[in-house]
Design a protein around this motif. Sequence first.
Motif, PDB file in Angstrom:
ATOM      1  N   MET A   1       0.825  -1.206   0.000  1.00  0.00           N
ATOM      2  CA  MET A   1       0.000   0.000   0.000  1.00  0.00           C
ATOM      3  C   MET A   1       0.868   1.268   0.000  1.00  0.00           C
ATOM      4  N   LEU A   2       1.863   1.303   0.874  1.00  0.00           N
ATOM      5  CA  LEU A   2       2.697   2.490   0.949  1.00  0.00           C
ATOM      6  C   LEU A   2       3.482   2.724  -0.329  1.00  0.00           C
ATOM      7  N   GLY A   3       3.864   1.626  -0.996  1.00  0.00           N
ATOM      8  CA  GLY A   3       4.620   1.761  -2.230  1.00  0.00           C
ATOM      9  C   GLY A   3       3.797   2.383  -3.340  1.00  0.00           C
ATOM     10  N   ASP A   4       2.452   2.327  -3.215  1.00  0.00           N
ATOM     11  CA  ASP A   4       1.577   2.890  -4.223  1.00  0.00           C
ATOM     12  C   ASP A   4       1.388   4.395  -4.053  1.00  0.00           C
ATOM     13  N   ALA A  37      -8.589  12.704   4.515  1.00  0.00           N
ATOM     14  CA  ALA A  37      -7.384  12.732   3.694  1.00  0.00           C
ATOM     15  C   ALA A  37      -6.822  11.332   3.496  1.00  0.00           C
ATOM     16  N   LEU A  38      -6.830  10.533   4.560  1.00  0.00           N
ATOM     17  CA  LEU A  38      -6.337   9.157   4.464  1.00  0.00           C
ATOM     18  C   LEU A  38      -7.234   8.313   3.558  1.00  0.00           C
ATOM     19  N   PHE A  39      -8.540   8.502   3.667  1.00  0.00           N
ATOM     20  CA  PHE A  39      -9.468   7.768   2.811  1.00  0.00           C
ATOM     21  C   PHE A  39      -9.254   8.142   1.344  1.00  0.00           C
ATOM     22  N   LEU A  40      -9.087   9.446   1.088  1.00  0.00           N
ATOM     23  CA  LEU A  40      -8.871   9.902  -0.288  1.00  0.00           C
ATOM     24  C   LEU A  40      -7.565   9.371  -0.864  1.00  0.00           C
ATOM     25  N   ALA A  41      -6.583   9.112   0.009  1.00  0.00           N
ATOM     26  CA  ALA A  41      -5.306   8.548  -0.439  1.00  0.00           C
ATOM     27  C   ALA A  41      -5.414   7.051  -0.723  1.00  0.00           C
ATOM     28  N   GLY A  42      -6.572   6.468  -0.443  1.00  0.00           N
ATOM     29  CA  GLY A  42      -6.789   5.055  -0.734  1.00  0.00           C
ATOM     30  C   GLY A  42      -6.403   4.114   0.390  1.00  0.00           C
ATOM     31  N   ILE A  43      -6.217   4.626   1.606  1.00  0.00           N
ATOM     32  CA  ILE A  43      -5.882   3.776   2.741  1.00  0.00           C
ATOM     33  C   ILE A  43      -7.143   3.051   3.201  1.00  0.00           C
ATOM     34  N   PRO A  44      -7.116   1.730   3.376  1.00  0.00           N
ATOM     35  CA  PRO A  44      -8.283   0.986   3.857  1.00  0.00           C
ATOM     36  C   PRO A  44      -8.775   1.519   5.203  1.00  0.00           C
ATOM     37  N   HIS A  46      -9.788   0.477   8.305  1.00  0.00           N
ATOM     38  CA  HIS A  46      -9.201   0.141   9.604  1.00  0.00           C
ATOM     39  C   HIS A  46      -7.762   0.656   9.716  1.00  0.00           C
ATOM     40  N   GLN A  47      -7.016   0.575   8.631  1.00  0.00           N
ATOM     41  CA  GLN A  47      -5.647   1.086   8.652  1.00  0.00           C
ATOM     42  C   GLN A  47      -5.642   2.609   8.728  1.00  0.00           C
ATOM     43  N   ALA A  48      -6.613   3.251   8.085  1.00  0.00           N
ATOM     44  CA  ALA A  48      -6.719   4.705   8.171  1.00  0.00           C
ATOM     45  C   ALA A  48      -6.977   5.136   9.614  1.00  0.00           C
ATOM     46  N   LEU A  49      -7.860   4.408  10.309  1.00  0.00           N
ATOM     47  CA  LEU A  49      -8.142   4.727  11.712  1.00  0.00           C
ATOM     48  C   LEU A  49      -6.910   4.487  12.579  1.00  0.00           C
ATOM     49  N   GLY A  50      -6.172   3.410  12.287  1.00  0.00           N
ATOM     50  CA  GLY A  50      -4.957   3.124  13.050  1.00  0.00           C
ATOM     51  C   GLY A  50      -3.888   4.182  12.841  1.00  0.00           C
ATOM     52  N   VAL A  51      -3.669   4.572  11.584  1.00  0.00           N
ATOM     53  CA  VAL A  51      -2.698   5.628  11.286  1.00  0.00           C
ATOM     54  C   VAL A  51      -3.129   6.944  11.931  1.00  0.00           C
ATOM     55  N   ASN A  52      -4.435   7.218  11.885  1.00  0.00           N
ATOM     56  CA  ASN A  52      -4.934   8.463  12.471  1.00  0.00           C
ATOM     57  C   ASN A  52      -4.643   8.526  13.968  1.00  0.00           C
ATOM     58  N   LYS A  53      -4.824   7.416  14.666  1.00  0.00           N
ATOM     59  CA  LYS A  53      -4.551   7.402  16.100  1.00  0.00           C
ATOM     60  C   LYS A  53      -3.055   7.552  16.379  1.00  0.00           C
ATOM     61  N   LEU A  54      -2.216   6.912  15.563  1.00  0.00           N
ATOM     62  CA  LEU A  54      -0.768   7.037  15.761  1.00  0.00           C
ATOM     63  C   LEU A  54      -0.335   8.486  15.579  1.00  0.00           C
ATOM     64  N   GLN A  55      -0.717   9.105  14.468  1.00  0.00           N
ATOM     65  CA  GLN A  55      -0.274  10.479  14.226  1.00  0.00           C
ATOM     66  C   GLN A  55      -0.914  11.449  15.220  1.00  0.00           C
ATOM     67  N   ILE A 197      -1.751  -3.766  18.085  1.00  0.00           N
ATOM     68  CA  ILE A 197      -1.841  -5.197  18.394  1.00  0.00           C
ATOM     69  C   ILE A 197      -2.614  -5.931  17.299  1.00  0.00           C
ATOM     70  N   GLY A 198      -3.604  -5.246  16.730  1.00  0.00           N
ATOM     71  CA  GLY A 198      -4.391  -5.847  15.652  1.00  0.00           C
ATOM     72  C   GLY A 198      -3.744  -5.725  14.285  1.00  0.00           C
ATOM     73  N   GLY A 199      -2.534  -5.138  14.219  1.00  0.00           N
ATOM     74  CA  GLY A 199      -1.815  -5.029  12.947  1.00  0.00           C
ATOM     75  C   GLY A 199      -2.437  -4.052  11.972  1.00  0.00           C
ATOM     76  N   GLN A 200      -3.067  -2.996  12.487  1.00  0.00           N
ATOM     77  CA  GLN A 200      -3.801  -2.064  11.630  1.00  0.00           C
ATOM     78  C   GLN A 200      -3.099  -0.726  11.418  1.00  0.00           C
ATOM     79  N   ILE A 201      -1.794  -0.659  11.673  1.00  0.00           N
ATOM     80  CA  ILE A 201      -1.097   0.618  11.552  1.00  0.00           C
ATOM     81  C   ILE A 201      -0.014   0.555  10.478  1.00  0.00           C
ATOM     82  N   LEU A 202       0.003   1.537   9.595  1.00  0.00           N
ATOM     83  CA  LEU A 202       1.074   1.724   8.615  1.00  0.00           C
ATOM     84  C   LEU A 202       2.089   2.666   9.262  1.00  0.00           C
ATOM     85  N   TRP A 203       3.163   2.113   9.776  1.00  0.00           N
ATOM     86  CA  TRP A 203       4.047   2.849  10.675  1.00  0.00           C
ATOM     87  C   TRP A 203       4.776   4.009  10.002  1.00  0.00           C
ATOM     88  N   VAL A 204       5.290   3.797   8.801  1.00  0.00           N
ATOM     89  CA  VAL A 204       6.043   4.862   8.130  1.00  0.00           C
ATOM     90  C   VAL A 204       5.151   6.072   7.882  1.00  0.00           C
TER      91      VAL A 204
END
Length: 253
Positions: A1-4, A37-44, A46-55, A197-204
Amino acid sequence: MLGDLGLDIYAILFCAAFCAGFIDSIAGGGGMITIPALFLAGIPPHQALGVNKLQSCFGSFSATMHFYKKGHIVLKDNITPVICVFLCAAGGTLLVQFLEAQFLAKCIPFLLIVFALYFLFSPKITEEQSHVRYTHALLYFVLGAIGFYDGFFGPGTGSFLMLALIMLGGYGLKNALAHAKLFNFTSNIASMLVFAIGGQILWVLGFLMGAGQFIGANLGSRLALRYGIKIVKPLVVGVSLIVCVKLLYDEYF
């Protein structure tokens, strides 16, 4: 996903996080910028919610540290509510993975309208601290409930935290804002750990946006302390109404 994702998308998401951090540090509602913004970038989702919480952790941490350094937060006095918020937010994040949040989407906009009107017209909202109006137990219970809501759904959390601290805790505006950031950081950490823990975060991507959040939140918290109610009150009311309109539009149109 990130490579895209191209460099332009990374730049846009960084800028979105910066703006969200700035707004969120003063009035809350930053998720209304980053999640679309994450949804528009094509992030699924659950992963969008995980990234949102991390940032979001970076932004709320930046604002919390600034308020702490300025003496608006005494950590040892907040151990109990922090624990309540952390546990409840983790529970909310766990639950949302099994249940739909649609019923909340229907009622939260109307609660935000009430909040905005109260914040706009109430004479109780000043720079000054007042006496505690209710028991600490009630305040901690409400803060825990808001933490649960943040883990389960989220929009308007900062507004609800400020309202609880002002109405129930007798906090002045700046102290309410400072402690709202502390408790919001707590709920963000709890939710982020559950998503991790659920593996839903795109760390980079999360760390990149976190850098934007950190810078924006630091700037926003500095302006909030400098200008106080002159900048906080109109932004809180404005952001609450914008979030309300966004939720109503998503739900009914």
